[in-house]
Enzyme design. Structure first.
Site, PDB file in Angstrom:
ATOM      1  N   LYS A 194       0.816  -1.217   0.000  1.00 55.83           N
ATOM      2  CA  LYS A 194       0.000   0.000   0.000  1.00 55.83           C
ATOM      3  C   LYS A 194       0.847   1.264   0.000  1.00 55.83           C
ATOM      4  CE  LYS A 194      -4.371  -1.672   1.718  1.00 55.83           C
ATOM      5  NZ  LYS A 194      -5.420  -1.620   2.715  1.00 55.83           N
ATOM      6  N   LYS A 239      -4.766 -10.179  -6.996  1.00 54.20           N
ATOM      7  CA  LYS A 239      -6.082 -10.386  -6.374  1.00 54.20           C
ATOM      8  C   LYS A 239      -7.077  -9.304  -6.836  1.00 54.20           C
ATOM      9  CE  LYS A 239      -5.683  -7.801  -2.197  1.00 54.20           C
ATOM     10  NZ  LYS A 239      -5.940  -7.459  -0.888  1.00 54.20           N
ATOM     11  N   LYS A 288     -10.229  -3.291  -4.787  1.00 56.31           N
ATOM     12  CA  LYS A 288     -10.919  -2.009  -4.958  1.00 56.31           C
ATOM     13  C   LYS A 288     -10.015  -1.002  -5.662  1.00 56.31           C
ATOM     14  CE  LYS A 288     -12.987  -2.493  -0.367  1.00 56.31           C
ATOM     15  NZ  LYS A 288     -12.839  -2.142   1.038  1.00 56.31           N
TER      16      LYS A 288
END
Ligand code: TYM
Length: 360
Positions: free
Chosen positions: A139, A223, A226
């Site tokens: 992230k 994966k 969002k």
């Protein structure tokens, strides 16, 4: 008394890292806790990896499900939109079948005990443990120094979310396994440092079933997420029937027909993913899906999958829209849930204050 030895090893199933002995088992009742961040539209991965399991578990075990708005603000969220996003996740919970008379549904930020216990846990967790967290690396990317401190300590707050209710089971997707290991480490270290064996349970991640790791429709090695810039990579819970069918038709695959065996399927990530999605939606194992579709081409399998996805997700997105049309009712449910959650968390915090030695 000197400070106890503090090894940095991650928790192993067999031994308590502090004592090298089997962990003293927790004698309290079973409880389920989990949450979802209100930071973007929910997708099929969230639905199959988390929401479906929440709805099933509420009939079996005392269940607490929150909207993780404190985790969401570890990256920038528009203050004008955040409360609305929180209601959207609550609407998705209800649409997926969570029943507020069975499960306690609430916003994380409405129960300040999460933050209080989170602080204690920041003093229990070791820097070395957090340095290993792969989700922070993903992230923060190239901008580690400009990330918020909260993004770094995020998994410590997650441990508090879980342990403030002394949860024993945590239904999540595969990507949360490492955070659950850290939660167990923190629980074990707290119990050891304060000499309170079995005070906190060592909670289990529930990640079984084909829905635990749904991959992108455009890339079988990433994966479903969002944050993927391509909307075609995911099926959103709010997509209409045509959009769902179109995204499945366009999903990346190889030219071979579906294999007959799981062994052959493993070597073909995109096919493996679509078979897993079918299985999770139809409540079948991958082997059962192959028994039905093995040997058939994607020309036959994709339309069958699209029909199934529309049949399963259509009613969920309809229900979500219905709930969202009545935000006052959602607020009533969240408010009542927050009250119940505060009452459930208070005794843990009370005991922790005593155990740590804070002035009372
Ligand atoms: P979040 O909001 O990223 O995702 C919510 C849930 O969806 C699962 N999930 C997936 N499952 C299968 N396939 C996928 N492609 C996929 N993508 C997401 C996640 O594993 C998760 O279960 N840190 C958590 C929120 C959280 C939490 C907690 C969870 C905060 N505190 C305490 C459990 C207990 C998160 O960011 O989930």
């Amino acid at each position: 008394m000197g400070a106890p030895a503090r090894p940095n090893d991650l928790y192993s199933e067999k031994t308590d890292p502090m004592t090298d002995q089997p962990p003293v088992s927790y004698a309290g009742p079973q409880r389920v806790v989990s949450g979802v961040q209100p930071s973007g539209a929910l997708h099929l991965g969230n639905y199959l990896g988390a929401l479906v399991k929440f709805a099933r578990l509420q009939h079996q075990i005392d269940t607490f499900i929150f909207v993780a708005d404190m985790h969401a603000v570890t990256v920038w969220q528009d203050p004008a939109l955040l409360a609305g996003q929180t209601r959207e996740i609550a609407a998705a919970y209800l649409a997926a079948g969570l029943d507020p008379s069975k499960a306690t549904i609430f916003p994380q930020s409405a129960v300040t005990a999460h933050a209080e216990l989170g602080w204690i846990f920041q003093c229990v967790a070791r820097l070395g443990w957090l340095d290993r967290m792969t989700q922070f690396k993903e992230k923060s990317g190239k901008h580690k120094e400009r990330s918020s401190v909260g993004l770094y300590t995020y998994p410590v707050l997650q441990a508090a979310d879980i342990l403030v209710y002394k949860a024993t089971q945590v239904p999540v997707g595969d990507d949360q396994k490492q955070h659950l290991e850290l939660t167990r480490d923190i629980a074990a270290k707290f119990n050891h440092d304060f000499d309170r064996p079995g005070f906190f349970p060592l909670p289990e991640a529930m990640t079984e079933g084909p829905g635990a790791r749904i991959m992108s429709l455009r890339d079988g090695s990433a994966k479903m997420s969002k944050s993927d810039p391509s909307d075609n990579s995911r099926i959103n819970l709010t997509d209409d029937a045509d959009t769902i069918a179109q995204k499945i038709r366009k999903a990346r695959t190889d030219p071979e027909p579906l294999p007959e065996t799981l062994e052959e399927l493993k070597a073909r990530p995109e096919a493996d993913n679509l078979v897993g999605v079918y299985g999770a939606l139809a409540d079948m194992t991958k082997a059962q899906v192959l028994a039905e579709f093995g040997g058939q081409g994607f020309g036959a399998f994709k339309p069958a999958l699209a029909d199934l996805a529309v049949a399963k997700l259509g009613p969920v997105s309809d229900a979500m829209r219905r709930y969202l049309a009545d935000p006052a009712e959602i607020d009533r449910i969240l408010g009542a849930g927050a009250e119940r959650a505060r009452a459930a968390a208070a005794p843990t915090l009370d005991e922790v204050r005593k155990i740590v030695g804070f002035w009372r």
